[in-house]
Motif scaffolding. Structure first.
Motif, PDB file in Angstrom:
ATOM      1  N   PRO A   1       0.773  -1.344  -0.062  1.00 31.12           N
ATOM      2  CA  PRO A   1      -0.083   0.040  -0.122  1.00 31.12           C
ATOM      3  C   PRO A   1       0.762   1.318  -0.011  1.00 31.12           C
ATOM      4  O   PRO A   1       0.149   2.323  -0.156  1.00 31.12           O
ATOM      5  CB  PRO A   1      -0.937  -0.074   1.183  1.00 31.12           C
ATOM      6  N   GLN A   2       2.084   1.073   0.125  1.00 31.18           N
ATOM      7  CA  GLN A   2       2.857   2.115   0.240  1.00 31.18           C
ATOM      8  C   GLN A   2       2.607   2.948  -1.056  1.00 31.18           C
ATOM      9  O   GLN A   2       2.790   2.574  -2.063  1.00 31.18           O
ATOM     10  CB  GLN A   2       4.389   2.057   0.628  1.00 31.18           C
ATOM     11  N   SER A   3       2.674   4.395  -1.082  1.00 30.81           N
ATOM     12  CA  SER A   3       2.382   5.226  -2.042  1.00 30.81           C
ATOM     13  C   SER A   3       3.866   5.699  -2.650  1.00 30.81           C
ATOM     14  O   SER A   3       3.836   6.335  -3.788  1.00 30.81           O
ATOM     15  CB  SER A   3       1.532   6.684  -1.862  1.00 30.81           C
ATOM     16  N   GLU A   4       5.031   5.498  -1.915  1.00 27.69           N
ATOM     17  CA  GLU A   4       6.240   6.056  -2.520  1.00 27.69           C
ATOM     18  C   GLU A   4       7.424   5.131  -2.088  1.00 27.69           C
ATOM     19  O   GLU A   4       7.292   4.307  -1.184  1.00 27.69           O
ATOM     20  CB  GLU A   4       6.694   7.307  -1.640  1.00 27.69           C
ATOM     21  N   TYR A   5       8.158   4.851  -3.254  1.00 27.00           N
ATOM     22  CA  TYR A   5       9.306   4.021  -3.043  1.00 27.00           C
ATOM     23  C   TYR A   5      10.702   5.055  -2.966  1.00 27.00           C
ATOM     24  O   TYR A   5      10.583   5.721  -4.035  1.00 27.00           O
ATOM     25  CB  TYR A   5       9.382   2.992  -4.254  1.00 27.00           C
ATOM     26  N   LEU A   6      11.452   4.502  -2.218  1.00 27.41           N
ATOM     27  CA  LEU A   6      12.747   5.221  -2.034  1.00 27.41           C
ATOM     28  C   LEU A   6      13.588   5.351  -3.140  1.00 27.41           C
ATOM     29  O   LEU A   6      13.497   4.303  -3.787  1.00 27.41           O
ATOM     30  CB  LEU A   6      13.421   4.869  -0.710  1.00 27.41           C
TER      31      LEU A   6
ATOM     32  N   LEU B   1      25.380   1.353 -12.972  1.00 30.45           N
ATOM     33  CA  LEU B   1      25.532   1.609 -11.688  1.00 30.45           C
ATOM     34  C   LEU B   1      24.333   2.591 -11.083  1.00 30.45           C
ATOM     35  O   LEU B   1      24.387   3.825 -11.203  1.00 30.45           O
ATOM     36  CB  LEU B   1      26.880   2.001 -11.253  1.00 30.45           C
ATOM     37  N   VAL B   2      23.307   1.971 -10.449  1.00 35.60           N
ATOM     38  CA  VAL B   2      22.442   2.646  -9.850  1.00 35.60           C
ATOM     39  C   VAL B   2      22.694   3.459  -8.353  1.00 35.60           C
ATOM     40  O   VAL B   2      22.573   4.535  -8.208  1.00 35.60           O
ATOM     41  CB  VAL B   2      20.991   2.090  -9.718  1.00 35.60           C
ATOM     42  N   ARG B   3      23.427   2.554  -7.615  1.00 38.88           N
ATOM     43  CA  ARG B   3      24.080   3.035  -6.321  1.00 38.88           C
ATOM     44  C   ARG B   3      25.275   2.331  -5.993  1.00 38.88           C
ATOM     45  O   ARG B   3      25.538   0.952  -6.417  1.00 38.88           O
ATOM     46  CB  ARG B   3      22.952   2.830  -5.203  1.00 38.88           C
ATOM     47  N   GLU B   4      26.351   2.953  -5.599  1.00 37.70           N
ATOM     48  CA  GLU B   4      27.313   2.401  -5.203  1.00 37.70           C
ATOM     49  C   GLU B   4      27.669   1.568  -3.783  1.00 37.70           C
ATOM     50  O   GLU B   4      26.540   1.914  -3.006  1.00 37.70           O
ATOM     51  CB  GLU B   4      28.561   3.635  -5.246  1.00 37.70           C
TER      52      GLU B   4
ATOM     53  N   VAL C   1      13.784  -3.194 -10.690  1.00 35.46           N
ATOM     54  CA  VAL C   1      14.836  -2.204 -10.166  1.00 35.46           C
ATOM     55  C   VAL C   1      14.231  -1.282  -8.987  1.00 35.46           C
ATOM     56  O   VAL C   1      14.854  -1.110  -8.128  1.00 35.46           O
ATOM     57  CB  VAL C   1      15.232  -1.434 -11.334  1.00 35.46           C
ATOM     58  N   TYR C   2      13.221  -0.929  -9.254  1.00 32.57           N
ATOM     59  CA  TYR C   2      12.663   0.158  -8.251  1.00 32.57           C
ATOM     60  C   TYR C   2      12.327  -0.396  -6.958  1.00 32.57           C
ATOM     61  O   TYR C   2      12.425   0.281  -5.887  1.00 32.57           O
ATOM     62  CB  TYR C   2      11.295   0.944  -8.879  1.00 32.57           C
ATOM     63  N   ARG C   3      11.859  -1.674  -6.954  1.00 33.78           N
ATOM     64  CA  ARG C   3      11.552  -2.239  -5.742  1.00 33.78           C
ATOM     65  C   ARG C   3      12.869  -2.955  -4.969  1.00 33.78           C
ATOM     66  O   ARG C   3      13.009  -2.464  -3.623  1.00 33.78           O
ATOM     67  CB  ARG C   3      10.879  -3.952  -6.010  1.00 33.78           C
ATOM     68  N   ALA C   4      14.010  -3.276  -5.906  1.00 33.87           N
ATOM     69  CA  ALA C   4      15.144  -3.331  -5.371  1.00 33.87           C
ATOM     70  C   ALA C   4      15.852  -1.991  -4.777  1.00 33.87           C
ATOM     71  O   ALA C   4      16.548  -2.070  -3.619  1.00 33.87           O
ATOM     72  CB  ALA C   4      16.209  -3.960  -6.258  1.00 33.87           C
ATOM     73  N   LEU C   5      15.650  -0.971  -5.323  1.00 31.82           N
ATOM     74  CA  LEU C   5      16.248   0.214  -4.987  1.00 31.82           C
ATOM     75  C   LEU C   5      15.819   0.847  -3.339  1.00 31.82           C
ATOM     76  O   LEU C   5      16.305   1.367  -2.613  1.00 31.82           O
ATOM     77  CB  LEU C   5      15.963   1.274  -6.027  1.00 31.82           C
ATOM     78  N   ASP C   6      14.157   0.703  -3.535  1.00 31.28           N
ATOM     79  CA  ASP C   6      13.625   1.110  -2.216  1.00 31.28           C
ATOM     80  C   ASP C   6      14.283   0.184  -0.968  1.00 31.28           C
ATOM     81  O   ASP C   6      14.769   0.654  -0.029  1.00 31.28           O
ATOM     82  CB  ASP C   6      12.131   0.378  -2.220  1.00 31.28           C
TER      83      ASP C   6
ATOM     84  N   GLY D   1      24.983  -1.746  -2.852  1.00 29.45           N
ATOM     85  CA  GLY D   1      24.859  -1.246  -4.132  1.00 29.45           C
ATOM     86  C   GLY D   1      23.870  -1.843  -4.972  1.00 29.45           C
ATOM     87  O   GLY D   1      23.342  -2.963  -4.769  1.00 29.45           O
ATOM     88  N   LEU D   2      23.422  -1.057  -6.040  1.00 25.99           N
ATOM     89  CA  LEU D   2      22.407  -1.601  -7.161  1.00 25.99           C
ATOM     90  C   LEU D   2      22.941  -1.451  -8.339  1.00 25.99           C
ATOM     91  O   LEU D   2      23.368  -0.425  -8.907  1.00 25.99           O
ATOM     92  CB  LEU D   2      21.250  -0.945  -6.754  1.00 25.99           C
ATOM     93  N   VAL D   3      22.627  -2.667  -9.152  1.00 27.56           N
ATOM     94  CA  VAL D   3      23.052  -2.546 -10.622  1.00 27.56           C
ATOM     95  C   VAL D   3      21.756  -2.837 -11.265  1.00 27.56           C
ATOM     96  O   VAL D   3      21.168  -3.659 -11.083  1.00 27.56           O
ATOM     97  CB  VAL D   3      24.183  -3.507 -11.148  1.00 27.56           C
ATOM     98  N   ASN D   4      21.771  -1.981 -12.405  1.00 31.82           N
ATOM     99  CA  ASN D   4      20.372  -2.436 -13.466  1.00 31.82           C
ATOM    100  C   ASN D   4      21.124  -2.874 -14.519  1.00 31.82           C
ATOM    101  O   ASN D   4      22.013  -2.298 -15.469  1.00 31.82           O
ATOM    102  CB  ASN D   4      19.967  -1.104 -13.680  1.00 31.82           C
ATOM    103  N   LYS D   5      20.501  -4.147 -14.800  1.00 28.85           N
ATOM    104  CA  LYS D   5      21.321  -4.999 -15.972  1.00 28.85           C
ATOM    105  C   LYS D   5      20.127  -5.204 -16.896  1.00 28.85           C
ATOM    106  O   LYS D   5      19.390  -6.035 -17.101  1.00 28.85           O
ATOM    107  CB  LYS D   5      21.644  -6.302 -15.483  1.00 28.85           C
ATOM    108  N   SER D   6      19.897  -4.115 -17.775  1.00 27.22           N
ATOM    109  CA  SER D   6      18.964  -3.820 -18.643  1.00 27.22           C
ATOM    110  C   SER D   6      19.256  -4.610 -20.062  1.00 27.22           C
ATOM    111  O   SER D   6      18.118  -5.061 -20.798  1.00 27.22           O
ATOM    112  CB  SER D   6      18.526  -2.352 -19.106  1.00 27.22           C
TER     113      SER D   6
END
Length: 289
Positions: free
Chosen positions: A7-12, A214-217, A230-235, A248-253
Motif C-alpha cells: 500500500p505504500q505510495s512512495e518507493y525510496l 550503476l544505480v547505487r555504489e 529495479v525500483y523495488r530493489a532500490l527501495d 549497491g544496486l546494478v541495473n542490468k537492462s
C-alpha cells in the motif's frame, strides 16, 4: 503468482510512475518521424497480432497506417512475416505481442536468426507483473528468445527499468541489424532517480547495449536487477543504507550479455544477489552466477 505492490505510495529512490509500454510506442514513432516517407514505406513493416492497443503499436498505426499491418491472432505467422520482410539488408520488420506468447515463436526466432533477419520486437506484459488481464499472460521465459548458437549474429534482449530508459533503449537499437527484443510491463513504473533526486536516465543519457548501469555504489555487496525489479530493489537498498549497510544496486537492462567491467567490480564485494521478475529456472539468476 503475481507481484503486487504494498500500500505504500512512495518507493525510496523513485519518482512518479510512467508507462514503459507507452514509452516504447512513442520511441518507435519518434524514430519513424526521422525517416523520409518513401524510405520509411520501403524499409519498415509493422505487424500487429490484434494487441496493438495493449502493446501501444496503435500509435504507429494512427500516424503511419501505410506501414502497419493488422494480421490477427497468429503470433508465429506474424513474426515470420516480419522476419521475412527484414531478411533484406536495410529493411526491418517490427513485431509486437504479449511476452507470454514469445515461447510459441521460438522456432520462428531460430529460423529468423539463421536467415539473418532484422526484426525489432516489443513484448509487453513481461514478468510477474500485477496483471489485471489473466495469469496466462505472464511472460516469464523471456530469455528463450536468445536460443541460437554463438555464431556472432546479434540478438539483443533488453528490459529497461523506467520510461526514460525505454525511450533511450529503442532509439539506440532501432536501426541496428539482427534480432532485438524490448520487454516492458503492463503496469506503470516509477522513474528511477539519482541520489540528488534527478532522473537517472534523464537528459544526456545514452543507452549502450550490453552495458550495465550503476544505480547505487556499494561496499558490502550488490543487488543486480532489471525491469520492474529495479525500483523495488532500490527501495530496499535505500532502507539498508539508512541502517548503515552499504549495499549497491546494478541495473542490468541488457539481459543476455556480460559486462566484464561490472562483473569484476561487484565480484570483489561480499555478495551478489539477483532480483528479477522472471522464471527462476530460466531467468537471469540461472545464468548470472
Amino acid at each position: 503468482m503475481c507481484i503486487r505492490d504494498s500500500p505504500q505510495s512512495e518507493y525510496l529512490g523513485s519518482g512518479g510512475k510512467e508507462s514503459n509500454r507507452g514509452a516504447v510506442g512513442d520511441a518507435i514513432v519518434s524514430m519513424l518521424d526521422k525517416m523520409e516517407p518513401d524510405d520509411r514505406k520501403a524499409k519498415i513493416m509493422v505487424i500487429d497480432s490484434d494487441l496493438g492497443g495493449s502493446t501501444t503499436m496503435t500509435k504507429v498505426q494512427k500516424k503511419y497506417p501505410e506501414i502497419y499491418v493488422q494480421s490477427g491472432v497468429m503470433e508465429r505467422g506474424n513474426f515470420s512475416a516480419a522476419a521475412g520482410f527484414g531478411m533484406e539488408e536495410g529493411k526491418q520488420g517490427i513485431f509486437s505481442t504479449f511476452a507470454a506468447f514469445l515461447e510459441m515463436c521460438c522456432s520462428e526466432i531460430t529460423m529468423a536468426r539463421l536467415n539473418k533477419s532484422n526484426v525489432l520486437c516489443h513484448f509487453s506484459h513481461s514478468g510477474s507483473d500485477d496483471m489485471a488481464d489473466n495469469t496466462c499472460h505472464y511472460g516469464l521465459n523471456n530469455l528463450f528468445a536468445d536460443n541460437g548458437l554463438g555464431d556472432g549474429y546479434p540478438t539483443g534482449l533488453y528490459f529497461p527499468c523506467d520510461a526514460n530508459q525505454c525511450k533511450a533503449c529503442v532509439s539506440s537499437v532501432f536501426f541496428q541489424p539482427g534480432l532485438r527484443f524490448v520487454f516492458s510491463t503492463r503496469s506503470k513504473l516509477p522513474v528511477i532517480l539519482k541520489q540528488n533526486g534527478e532522473p537517472l536516465y534523464g537528459d544526456g543519457y545514452q543507452f549502450v547495449a550490453g552495458k550495465d548501469d550503476l544505480v547505487r555504489e556499494g561496499k558490502a555487496g550488490y543487488v543486480v536487477a532489471f525491469g520492474d525489479a529495479v525500483y523495488r530493489a532500490l527501495d530496499a537498498v535505500e532502507k539498508l543504507r539508512k541502517e548503515g549497510v552499504e549495499v549497491g544496486l546494478v541495473n542490468k537492462s541488457t539481459l543476455n550479455s556480460v559486462d566484464e567491467d561490472m562483473i569484476a567490480k561487484i565480484g570483489k564485494t561480499g555478495f551478489v544477489l539477483v532480483v528479477e521478475p522472471l522464471n527462476r529456472r530460466t531467468g537471469l539468476g540461472s545464468k548470472f552466477g
